[in-house]
Design an enzyme around this catalytic site. Structure first.
Site, PDB file in Angstrom:
ATOM      1  N   CYS A 148       6.107  -1.014   2.685  1.00  0.00           N
ATOM      2  CA  CYS A 148       5.152   0.025   1.777  1.00  0.00           C
ATOM      3  C   CYS A 148       4.463  -0.708   0.909  1.00  0.00           C
ATOM      4  CB  CYS A 148       6.407   0.442   0.736  1.00  0.00           C
ATOM      5  SG  CYS A 148       5.964   1.784  -0.545  1.00  0.00           S
TER       6      CYS A 148
ATOM      7  N   GLU B  89       1.176   5.440   4.296  1.00  0.00           N
ATOM      8  CA  GLU B  89       1.479   4.584   5.215  1.00  0.00           C
ATOM      9  C   GLU B  89       0.507   4.951   6.356  1.00  0.00           C
ATOM     10  OE1 GLU B  89       2.232   1.728   6.592  1.00  0.00           O
ATOM     11  OE2 GLU B  89       4.282   1.736   5.471  1.00  0.00           O
TER      12      GLU B  89
END
Length: 330
Positions: free
Chosen positions: A2, A127
């Site tokens: 992340c 992402e």
């Protein structure tokens, strides 16, 4: 993995989104510590400040165990034992912490043993899916009670923002005091696990999400919930939604609503506008991004060397009893 989040809501809206029920059954809003250090952004990257939930017991030993506060903390944990006068000189990346090895690394094990568990707040995270040399960004968030379209089209001043369910990610924080004196720096890392099935085609890692009030409460309650019990909350969560977004989010300097707006792409595994060329340097920025086509990703018969759930279970069996003590409040 992340490496980019969105948290652009104002202070008061975030407080209302984090209302909770205390031990007496009363609804409470957490107090915000250092709110002047929080800067809303559609495109947050490591080393920026983000809102983090934690137990008030970390700051006040006489506080109600259920009482919570929101603190503005630096993304990228600086260990309390780091001795250089310049925090930016830390030689390793601590923006993410792999659940499989966090009890083996001093940087994370020490604060965990002190009960320094926190919940990182965000609207959602980004992402990138790689396929044939291209990367397509996605915005990932919790399912909402209202349609997502209303979230991405309304004004930031509208009160209906209060219905947005913020993403709650399990994290670890630490307190670093400059050796030459100065203000204590609070910083955090986001715990990551293997991706859930829904996200596995986009990336093989995801944040450890706490998708219920009970999970948030247990993770924060370091005084009553020991480590071996808290670690049972760290696993992939399927309760998630996502959509493709513009590549404008690729540059962390781009802080606009366009970072969140859904886009249409011709193929779910390819961006519809980007060139095919990818430099070697850009590939090195994200070593965890899978390089295999989607078909191979789904049919790979070889398990990863360290599975989040499997290693966690082994750790609990080995160390569970040893850590079944309440951590000291510091």
């Amino acid at each position: 993995m992340c490496g980019r989040t969105c948290c652009h809501l104002p202070v008061d809206t975030i407080r209302r989104a984090c209302r909770y029920i205390d031990y007496e059954g009363e609804e409470q809003l957490p107090e915000w510590k250092d709110e002047d250090k929080y800067f809303p952004s559609y495109n947050k990257s490591p080393q920026s400040n983000s809102p983090v939930l934690l137990s008030r017991l970390h700051l006040d030993k006489d506080a109600d165990p259920s009482e919570r506060i929101i603190a503005s903390m630096r993304w990228g944990l600086i260990p309390s034992w780091f001795r250089d006068a310049d925090a930016s000189k830390l030689q390793f990346n601590t923006s993410n912490c792999r659940s499989e090895t966090m009890m083996e690394r001093r940087s994370y094990k020490v604060p965990l043993e002190k009960g320094r568990r926190c919940v990182v707040l965000a609207d959602g995270f980004f992402e990138w899916q790689q396929f044939r040399g291209d990367k397509q960004p996605y915005f990932i968030y919790f399912p909402q009670t209202k349609t997502e379209k209303s979230f991405f089209s309304r004004s930031i001043d509208e009160k209906v923002w209060d219905d947005w369910k913020m993403l709650t990610m399990a994290g670890i924080f630490d307190c670093w005091e400059p050796p030459n004196g100065g203000e204590t720096l609070y910083s955090y890392t986001i715990i990551t696990v293997d991706s859930c099935k829904a996200l596995s085609d986009i990336h093989h890692r995801m944040p450890a999400l706490l998708d219920s009030e009970e999970a948030v409460s247990k993770w924060l309650d370091f005084g009553e919930v020991p480590i071996h019990e808290a670690l049972k909350l760290i696993h992939p969560v399927d309760n998630i939604k996502f959509h493709p977004v513009s590549t404008v989010v690729n540059n962390s300097l781009n802080n606009t609503p366009q970072c969140l707006e859904p886009v249409e792409i011709e193929d779910p595994y390819l961006s519809y506008t980007r060139p095919k060329a990818t430099t070697k340097s850009s590939q090195k920025e994200d070593p965890e991004v899978p390089k295999r086509p989607r078909q191979l990703m789904q049919k790979n018969p070889t398990p990863t060397k360290r599975n989040s759930a499997g290693l966690m279970e082994q750790w609990l069996k080995k160390y569970g009893e040893a850590y079944n003590k309440k951590p000291k409040i510091q």
